[in-house]
Design an enzyme around this catalytic site. Structure first.
Site, PDB file in Angstrom:
ATOM      1  N   ASP A   1       1.769  31.840   4.505  1.00  0.00           N
ATOM      2  CA  ASP A   1       2.725  30.710   5.181  1.00  0.00           C
ATOM      3  C   ASP A   1       1.947  29.958   6.465  1.00  0.00           C
ATOM      4  OD1 ASP A   1       4.535  29.471   6.054  1.00  0.00           O
ATOM      5  OD2 ASP A   1       4.815  30.380   7.619  1.00  0.00           O
TER       6      ASP A   1
ATOM      7  N   ASP B   1       2.891  27.181   8.856  1.00  0.00           N
ATOM      8  CA  ASP B   1       3.588  27.365  11.016  1.00  0.00           C
ATOM      9  C   ASP B   1       4.169  28.559  10.960  1.00  0.00           C
ATOM     10  OD1 ASP B   1       3.231  23.744  11.167  1.00  0.00           O
ATOM     11  OD2 ASP B   1       3.783  24.024   9.415  1.00  0.00           O
TER      12      ASP B   1
HETATM   13  C1  XBP Z   1       7.062  24.269   8.530  1.00  0.00           C
HETATM   14  C2  XBP Z   1       8.262  23.355   8.236  1.00  0.00           C
HETATM   15  C3  XBP Z   1       7.514  22.281   8.484  1.00  0.00           C
HETATM   16  C4  XBP Z   1       6.845  21.215   9.534  1.00  0.00           C
HETATM   17  C5  XBP Z   1       6.500  20.017   9.617  1.00  0.00           C
HETATM   18  O1  XBP Z   1       6.431  24.750   7.234  1.00  0.00           O
HETATM   19  O2  XBP Z   1       9.168  22.964   8.188  1.00  0.00           O
HETATM   20  O3  XBP Z   1       8.652  21.309   8.173  1.00  0.00           O
HETATM   21  O4  XBP Z   1       8.002  22.298  10.682  1.00  0.00           O
HETATM   22  O5  XBP Z   1       5.519  19.636   8.826  1.00  0.00           O
HETATM   23  P1  XBP Z   1       5.755  26.592   7.052  1.00  0.00           P
HETATM   24  P2  XBP Z   1       5.959  18.313   8.169  1.00  0.00           P
HETATM   25  O6  XBP Z   1       6.494  26.992   7.254  1.00  0.00           O
HETATM   26  O7  XBP Z   1       6.160  26.977   5.228  1.00  0.00           O
HETATM   27  O8  XBP Z   1       4.280  26.080   7.478  1.00  0.00           O
HETATM   28  O9  XBP Z   1       6.116  17.480   9.191  1.00  0.00           O
HETATM   29  O10 XBP Z   1       4.855  17.579   7.664  1.00  0.00           O
HETATM   30  O11 XBP Z   1       6.275  18.377   6.666  1.00  0.00           O
END
Ligand code: XBP
Length: 259
Positions: free
Chosen positions: A10, A12
């Site tokens: 993953d 973020d």
């Molecule tokens: C995390 C998310 C994303 C980010 C923002 O994704 O939910 O929406 O907060 O990204 P993961 P965007 O944990 O799957 O990596 O603004 O590009 O949507």
């Protein structure tokens, strides 16, 4: 014994604390840039993380604001403009060094590369944000570390839907039990589990106290051996390594019930 063939990361929260220190700050800069009196503090942003996807998060927040545009179409257009601005500010945040990879991540990636364990990214964020982060943190050849990179725009349904993991598995040509996901959030865990991918959870700032059901191991991060369930043999100062992931993966039937 089951063989681990690929580690699915993953982005973020797992690779870096991007949400609190990166996306949240960048959303606020985007609100300011458009002269909007909106601000997402750390606590409010934590609540909004229940909605995956930046555009979706903006629209969800606007739906309950009296000072947001009245129609869904206007809110969508504003969300798109804010999202573009946010991504621009996010890249600047990353370039300024406000967001760095969590300790232990690069070491485990290096061990995977050395020992022929394939890697992939399974994320809900937009490709432009993955690129911004990893170009700075892993260098211009960052994409060559991963055999599959599936991002928010590649799926119809974002996490907790399993689509992102199913796409990664299809691109790698692997069955779920040959892989292991590293996640930090309950939505990510749910997405991977729904695709039958075993999950190791490295808790992040926003999900420090969250309940994670069905992970094969849960701990504070790859940088330390203390605080993991199942408990690890002590090795003073040593981080989590690929061998620990391989062990958890091999024992997954015994441990997933008990962590
Ligand atoms: C995390 C998310 C994303 C980010 C923002 O994704 O939910 O929406 O907060 O990204 P993961 P965007 O944990 O799957 O990596 O603004 O590009 O949507």
């Amino acid at each position: 014994m089951r063989r681990l063939n690929a580690v699915l990361w993953d982005v973020d929260g797992t690779l870096a604390e991007t949400e609190r220190d990166g996306h949240r700050v960048a959303f606020n800069l985007a609100f300011e840039a458009l002269g909007l009196p909106w601000h997402w503090d750390v606590a409010r942003y934590g609540q909004l993380l229940g909605i995956t996807g930046g555009r979706e998060r903006l629209q969800h927040d606007m739906a309950s604001r009296s000072d947001a545009p009245a129609t869904a179409r206007e809110r969508l257009m504003l969300a798109e403009e804010l999202h573009r601005l946010k991504n621009h500010h996010y890249a600047e945040q990353v370039r300024s060094g406000a967001v760095v990879l969590r300790p232990g991540v690069v070491q485990v990636m290096g061990q995977c590369a050395e020992r022929g364990i394939r890697m992939a990214l399974a994320t809900t964020t937009s490709r432009v944000n993955v690129e911004a982060l990893l170009r700075v943190q892993l260098g211009s050849r960052w994409a060559s570390w991963f055999e599959a990179i599936v991002c928010g725009e590649d799926v119809r349904h974002k996490k907790p839907d399993p689509e992102v993991y199913r796409q990664v598995l299809a691109q790698l040509g692997l069955s779920p039990l040959e892989t292991l996901a590293i996640e930090d959030a309950p939505m990510g865990l749910a997405a991977a589990r729904a695709a039958e991918v075993p999950v190791v959870v490295t808790r992040s700032a926003y999900f420090d106290n969250a309940i994670f059901d069905g992970a094969i191991a849960i701990g504070p991060g790859l940088h330390q051996r203390q605080g993991w369930r199942p408990a690890l043999p002590k090795a003073e100062g040593a981080p989590i390594g690929l061998d620990d992931l391989i062990d958890w993966h091999a024992q997954m039937d015994c441990v997933s019930q008990s962590v």
